[in-house]
Motif scaffolding. Structure first.
Motif, short mmCIF file in Angstrom:
data_model
loop_
_atom_site.label_atom_id
_atom_site.label_comp_id
_atom_site.label_asym_id
_atom_site.label_seq_id
_atom_site.Cartn_x
_atom_site.Cartn_y
_atom_site.Cartn_z
N TYR A 153 -4.74 -5.58 0.66
CA TYR A 153 -5.38 -4.65 1.59
C TYR A 153 -4.36 -3.60 2.03
O TYR A 153 -3.22 -3.93 2.34
CB TYR A 153 -5.91 -5.39 2.82
N LEU A 154 -4.77 -2.34 2.05
CA LEU A 154 -3.93 -1.26 2.57
C LEU A 154 -4.66 -0.54 3.68
O LEU A 154 -5.86 -0.27 3.58
CB LEU A 154 -3.60 -0.24 1.46
N ASP A 155 -3.92 -0.24 4.75
CA ASP A 155 -4.48 0.60 5.81
C ASP A 155 -3.75 1.94 5.90
O ASP A 155 -4.11 2.80 6.69
CB ASP A 155 -4.48 -0.12 7.16
N GLU A 156 -2.71 2.09 5.05
CA GLU A 156 -1.97 3.36 4.94
C GLU A 156 -1.54 3.49 3.50
O GLU A 156 -1.10 2.54 2.87
CB GLU A 156 -0.75 3.34 5.86
N TRP A 157 -1.72 4.71 2.94
CA TRP A 157 -1.36 4.94 1.54
C TRP A 157 -0.97 6.40 1.39
O TRP A 157 -1.73 7.29 1.70
CB TRP A 157 -2.54 4.60 0.65
N HIS A 213 -1.49 8.53 4.49
CA HIS A 213 -2.86 8.71 4.99
C HIS A 213 -3.43 7.37 5.42
O HIS A 213 -3.16 6.33 4.80
CB HIS A 213 -3.77 9.31 3.90
N ASP A 214 -4.24 7.40 6.47
CA ASP A 214 -4.95 6.20 6.89
C ASP A 214 -6.04 5.90 5.86
O ASP A 214 -6.81 6.80 5.48
CB ASP A 214 -5.60 6.39 8.26
N VAL A 215 -6.10 4.65 5.40
CA VAL A 215 -7.12 4.22 4.44
C VAL A 215 -7.62 2.84 4.83
O VAL A 215 -7.02 2.16 5.67
CB VAL A 215 -6.58 4.18 2.99
N ASP A 216 -8.69 2.43 4.24
CA ASP A 216 -9.26 1.09 4.41
C ASP A 216 -9.71 0.65 3.02
O ASP A 216 -10.84 0.91 2.62
CB ASP A 216 -10.43 1.14 5.39
N ILE A 217 -8.79 0.02 2.27
CA ILE A 217 -9.07 -0.25 0.86
C ILE A 217 -8.51 -1.61 0.44
O ILE A 217 -7.45 -2.01 0.89
CB ILE A 217 -8.49 0.87 -0.03
N ASP A 218 -9.28 -2.30 -0.38
CA ASP A 218 -8.85 -3.55 -0.98
C ASP A 218 -8.63 -3.33 -2.46
O ASP A 218 -9.44 -2.69 -3.13
CB ASP A 218 -9.92 -4.64 -0.83
#
Length: 76
Positions: free
Chosen positions: A19-23, A26-31
């Motif tokens: 899980y990433l909340d920063e990439w 940038h703020d992200v919400d990704i698995d």
């Protein structure tokens, strides 16, 4: 997809979910779901494809430290 059409699939190898909340700042919400090559090949075959090529590779120095999988399949 037409009969005899080719499908190339690439993925990260494993069984984990990252899980990433920063990439890249940038703020992200990704698995990111890692997959087993044998599982993916089996699903392709169940869907009417014939796997014609399998490759795995280690990461390049600038990439995340995960193995990569590649499957080339032909629609039957």
């Amino acid at each position: 997809m037409r009969p005899s059409g080719l499908f190339l699939l690439s993925f990260h190898i494993g069984e984990e979910v990252r899980y990433l909340d920063e990439w890249w700042g940038h703020d992200v919400d990704i698995d990111f779901r890692f997959l087993a090559p044998s599982t993916v090949a089996g699903l392709l075959e169940e869907a009417g494809f014939t796997v014609t090529m399998r490759r795995e590779r280690a990461p390049y120095p600038h990439e995340a430290d995960t193995r990569r999988g590649y499957l080339l399949a032909r629609r039957t």
